[in-house]
Design a protein around this motif. Structure first.
Motif, PDB file in Angstrom:
ATOM      1  N   PHE A  25      46.576  46.182  53.731  1.00  0.00           N
ATOM      2  CA  PHE A  25      47.868  46.946  53.103  1.00  0.00           C
ATOM      3  C   PHE A  25      48.476  45.965  52.172  1.00  0.00           C
ATOM      4  CE2 PHE A  25      47.381  49.995  56.586  1.00  0.00           C
ATOM      5  CZ  PHE A  25      47.997  51.300  55.897  1.00  0.00           C
ATOM      6  N   GLU A  26      48.356  44.893  52.363  1.00  0.00           N
ATOM      7  CA  GLU A  26      48.879  43.896  51.400  1.00  0.00           C
ATOM      8  C   GLU A  26      47.972  43.950  49.988  1.00  0.00           C
ATOM      9  OE1 GLU A  26      49.597  39.668  52.109  1.00  0.00           O
ATOM     10  OE2 GLU A  26      50.368  40.181  54.011  1.00  0.00           O
ATOM     11  N   LYS A  27      46.673  44.147  50.061  1.00  0.00           N
ATOM     12  CA  LYS A  27      45.887  44.404  48.997  1.00  0.00           C
ATOM     13  C   LYS A  27      46.024  45.624  48.399  1.00  0.00           C
ATOM     14  CE  LYS A  27      40.860  44.279  47.948  1.00  0.00           C
ATOM     15  NZ  LYS A  27      41.016  44.668  46.620  1.00  0.00           N
ATOM     16  N   ILE A  28      46.661  46.596  49.064  1.00  0.00           N
ATOM     17  CA  ILE A  28      46.908  47.981  48.479  1.00  0.00           C
ATOM     18  C   ILE A  28      48.139  47.700  47.456  1.00  0.00           C
ATOM     19  CG2 ILE A  28      48.155  49.938  48.923  1.00  0.00           C
ATOM     20  CD1 ILE A  28      46.477  50.011  51.453  1.00  0.00           C
ATOM     21  N   LEU A  29      49.028  46.766  47.939  1.00  0.00           N
ATOM     22  CA  LEU A  29      50.178  46.551  47.042  1.00  0.00           C
ATOM     23  C   LEU A  29      49.762  45.649  46.070  1.00  0.00           C
ATOM     24  CD1 LEU A  29      52.686  45.564  49.931  1.00  0.00           C
ATOM     25  CD2 LEU A  29      52.888  47.353  48.553  1.00  0.00           C
ATOM     26  N   THR A  30      48.952  44.730  45.820  1.00  0.00           N
ATOM     27  CA  THR A  30      48.730  43.923  44.806  1.00  0.00           C
ATOM     28  C   THR A  30      47.771  44.475  43.881  1.00  0.00           C
ATOM     29  OG1 THR A  30      46.914  42.724  46.183  1.00  0.00           O
ATOM     30  CG2 THR A  30      48.884  41.634  46.096  1.00  0.00           C
ATOM     31  N   ASP A  31      46.958  45.404  44.564  1.00  0.00           N
ATOM     32  CA  ASP A  31      46.166  46.173  43.570  1.00  0.00           C
ATOM     33  C   ASP A  31      46.925  47.011  42.719  1.00  0.00           C
ATOM     34  OD1 ASP A  31      43.852  44.770  44.511  1.00  0.00           O
ATOM     35  OD2 ASP A  31      43.043  46.479  45.662  1.00  0.00           O
ATOM     36  N   ASN A  32      48.036  47.245  43.088  1.00  0.00           N
ATOM     37  CA  ASN A  32      48.825  48.547  42.482  1.00  0.00           C
ATOM     38  C   ASN A  32      49.972  47.783  41.624  1.00  0.00           C
ATOM     39  OD1 ASN A  32      47.912  51.349  42.914  1.00  0.00           O
ATOM     40  ND2 ASN A  32      47.713  50.275  45.000  1.00  0.00           N
ATOM     41  N   GLY A  33      50.018  46.556  41.671  1.00  0.00           N
ATOM     42  CA  GLY A  33      50.760  45.615  40.522  1.00  0.00           C
ATOM     43  C   GLY A  33      52.012  45.101  41.222  1.00  0.00           C
ATOM     44  N   ALA A  34      52.056  44.937  42.506  1.00  0.00           N
ATOM     45  CA  ALA A  34      53.133  44.596  43.111  1.00  0.00           C
ATOM     46  C   ALA A  34      52.888  43.010  43.442  1.00  0.00           C
ATOM     47  CB  ALA A  34      53.431  45.124  44.436  1.00  0.00           C
ATOM     48  N   LYS A  35      53.912  42.036  43.530  1.00  0.00           N
ATOM     49  CA  LYS A  35      53.620  40.791  43.950  1.00  0.00           C
ATOM     50  C   LYS A  35      54.368  40.326  45.183  1.00  0.00           C
ATOM     51  CE  LYS A  35      55.199  36.087  42.699  1.00  0.00           C
ATOM     52  NZ  LYS A  35      56.340  35.369  41.741  1.00  0.00           N
ATOM     53  N   VAL A  36      53.546  40.171  46.153  1.00  0.00           N
ATOM     54  CA  VAL A  36      53.799  39.893  47.576  1.00  0.00           C
ATOM     55  C   VAL A  36      54.646  38.523  47.585  1.00  0.00           C
ATOM     56  CG1 VAL A  36      53.123  39.415  50.002  1.00  0.00           C
ATOM     57  CG2 VAL A  36      52.030  41.154  48.525  1.00  0.00           C
ATOM     58  N   THR A  37      55.844  38.436  47.832  1.00  0.00           N
ATOM     59  CA  THR A  37      56.689  37.072  47.703  1.00  0.00           C
ATOM     60  C   THR A  37      56.546  36.462  49.072  1.00  0.00           C
ATOM     61  OG1 THR A  37      58.774  38.294  47.981  1.00  0.00           O
ATOM     62  CG2 THR A  37      58.237  37.886  45.976  1.00  0.00           C
ATOM     63  N   SER A  38      56.645  37.157  50.473  1.00  0.00           N
ATOM     64  CA  SER A  38      56.550  36.648  51.616  1.00  0.00           C
ATOM     65  C   SER A  38      55.956  37.812  52.288  1.00  0.00           C
ATOM     66  CB  SER A  38      57.669  36.227  52.038  1.00  0.00           C
ATOM     67  OG  SER A  38      58.835  37.192  52.740  1.00  0.00           O
ATOM     68  N   SER A  39      55.160  37.270  53.451  1.00  0.00           N
ATOM     69  CA  SER A  39      54.631  38.070  54.323  1.00  0.00           C
ATOM     70  C   SER A  39      54.500  37.309  55.752  1.00  0.00           C
ATOM     71  CB  SER A  39      53.130  38.368  54.083  1.00  0.00           C
ATOM     72  OG  SER A  39      52.556  39.138  55.093  1.00  0.00           O
ATOM     73  N   LYS A  40      55.188  37.989  56.645  1.00  0.00           N
ATOM     74  CA  LYS A  40      55.382  37.491  58.161  1.00  0.00           C
ATOM     75  C   LYS A  40      54.570  38.560  59.161  1.00  0.00           C
ATOM     76  CE  LYS A  40      59.550  35.128  56.732  1.00  0.00           C
ATOM     77  NZ  LYS A  40      61.060  35.554  56.999  1.00  0.00           N
ATOM     78  N   ASP A  41      53.903  37.778  60.166  1.00  0.00           N
ATOM     79  CA  ASP A  41      53.442  38.405  61.216  1.00  0.00           C
ATOM     80  C   ASP A  41      54.337  38.068  62.169  1.00  0.00           C
ATOM     81  OD1 ASP A  41      51.998  39.247  63.569  1.00  0.00           O
ATOM     82  OD2 ASP A  41      50.335  38.274  63.102  1.00  0.00           O
ATOM     83  N   LEU A  42      55.068  39.121  62.810  1.00  0.00           N
ATOM     84  CA  LEU A  42      56.292  38.937  63.884  1.00  0.00           C
ATOM     85  C   LEU A  42      55.672  39.129  65.097  1.00  0.00           C
ATOM     86  CD1 LEU A  42      59.147  41.000  61.924  1.00  0.00           C
ATOM     87  CD2 LEU A  42      58.815  38.420  61.825  1.00  0.00           C
ATOM     88  N   GLY A  43      54.462  39.287  65.164  1.00  0.00           N
ATOM     89  CA  GLY A  43      53.973  39.303  66.664  1.00  0.00           C
ATOM     90  C   GLY A  43      54.195  41.032  67.445  1.00  0.00           C
TER      91      GLY A  43
END
Length: 95
Positions: A25-43
Protein backbone atom coordinates in the motif's frame (compact mmCIF):
# COMPACT_ATOMS: atom_id res chain seq x y z
CA UNK A 1 -1.51 18.73 -0.04
CA UNK A 2 -0.93 16.66 3.06
CA UNK A 3 -2.95 13.59 3.95
CA UNK A 4 -3.11 11.23 6.90
CA UNK A 5 -4.18 7.66 6.21
CA UNK A 6 -5.06 5.09 8.85
CA UNK A 7 -5.90 1.56 7.84
CA UNK A 8 -6.52 -1.71 9.65
CA UNK A 9 -5.23 -5.04 8.35
CA UNK A 10 -7.08 -8.21 9.31
CA UNK A 11 -5.56 -10.05 12.28
CA UNK A 12 -5.57 -13.60 10.91
CA UNK A 13 -2.60 -12.94 8.60
CA UNK A 14 0.93 -14.01 9.48
CA UNK A 15 3.36 -11.25 10.48
CA UNK A 16 5.21 -11.42 7.15
CA UNK A 17 1.93 -11.09 5.23
CA UNK A 18 0.92 -8.05 7.31
CA UNK A 19 4.26 -6.37 6.51
CA UNK A 20 3.77 -7.23 2.83
CA UNK A 21 0.32 -5.59 2.81
CA UNK A 22 1.80 -2.48 4.42
CA UNK A 23 4.66 -2.29 1.90
CA UNK A 24 2.35 -2.82 -1.07
CA UNK A 25 0.00 0.00 0.00
CA UNK A 26 2.94 2.37 0.55
CA UNK A 27 4.21 1.41 -2.92
CA UNK A 28 0.78 2.26 -4.39
CA UNK A 29 1.12 5.75 -2.91
CA UNK A 30 4.68 6.35 -4.11
CA UNK A 31 4.02 4.88 -7.57
CA UNK A 32 1.21 7.41 -8.00
CA UNK A 33 3.32 10.46 -7.15
CA UNK A 34 2.90 10.79 -3.38
CA UNK A 35 5.77 11.23 -0.95
CA UNK A 36 5.49 9.22 2.28
CA UNK A 37 6.65 11.55 5.08
CA UNK A 38 6.07 9.07 7.92
CA UNK A 39 4.80 5.55 8.34
CA UNK A 40 4.01 3.90 11.67
CA UNK A 41 3.04 0.34 12.55
CA UNK A 42 0.82 0.87 15.58
CA UNK A 43 0.54 -2.85 16.26
CA UNK A 44 -2.43 -5.08 16.94
CA UNK A 45 -5.29 -3.43 18.81
CA UNK A 46 -8.77 -4.38 19.86
CA UNK A 47 -11.51 -2.91 17.68
CA UNK A 48 -14.32 -0.83 19.19
CA UNK A 49 -16.77 -3.12 17.41
CA UNK A 50 -16.53 -6.26 15.30
CA UNK A 51 -15.65 -5.67 11.63
CA UNK A 52 -16.05 -8.56 9.17
CA UNK A 53 -16.02 -11.05 12.08
CA UNK A 54 -12.72 -9.67 13.48
CA UNK A 55 -12.36 -8.33 17.02
CA UNK A 56 -8.77 -7.05 16.57
CA UNK A 57 -6.65 -5.68 13.74
CA UNK A 58 -3.19 -4.39 12.85
CA UNK A 59 -3.24 -0.59 12.71
CA UNK A 60 -1.07 1.48 10.37
CA UNK A 61 -0.73 5.27 10.17
CA UNK A 62 0.79 6.90 7.08
CA UNK A 63 1.36 10.61 6.45
CA UNK A 64 1.91 11.68 2.85
CA UNK A 65 2.34 14.73 0.66
CA UNK A 66 0.83 14.74 -2.82
CA UNK A 67 0.37 17.34 -5.56
CA UNK A 68 -2.93 15.88 -6.72
CA UNK A 69 -5.46 13.28 -5.58
CA UNK A 70 -4.25 10.51 -7.93
CA UNK A 71 -2.39 8.58 -5.20
CA UNK A 72 -5.22 8.98 -2.69
CA UNK A 73 -7.85 7.88 -5.21
CA UNK A 74 -5.85 4.77 -6.12
CA UNK A 75 -5.18 3.91 -2.46
CA UNK A 76 -8.88 4.30 -1.68
CA UNK A 77 -9.93 2.16 -4.65
CA UNK A 78 -7.54 -0.68 -3.81
CA UNK A 79 -8.23 -0.56 -0.05
CA UNK A 80 -11.94 -0.99 -0.76
CA UNK A 81 -11.21 -4.02 -3.00
CA UNK A 82 -8.59 -5.62 -0.74
CA UNK A 83 -9.60 -8.58 1.40
CA UNK A 84 -6.70 -7.77 3.77
CA UNK A 85 -7.72 -4.20 4.69
CA UNK A 86 -10.84 -4.30 6.83
CA UNK A 87 -11.17 -0.52 7.33
CA UNK A 88 -9.39 2.65 6.21
CA UNK A 89 -9.72 6.40 6.70
CA UNK A 90 -8.13 9.19 4.67
CA UNK A 91 -8.01 12.69 6.15
CA UNK A 92 -6.79 15.77 4.29
CA UNK A 93 -4.77 17.94 6.66
CA UNK A 94 -5.58 21.63 6.71
CA UNK A 95 -2.79 24.16 6.26
Amino acid sequence: MKYEIMYIVRPDLEESAVKEVSKSFEKILTDNGAKVTSSKDLGQKELAYEIKNHKTGFYFLVNIEANDSKAIDEFNRLALISEDVIRHLIVKEEK
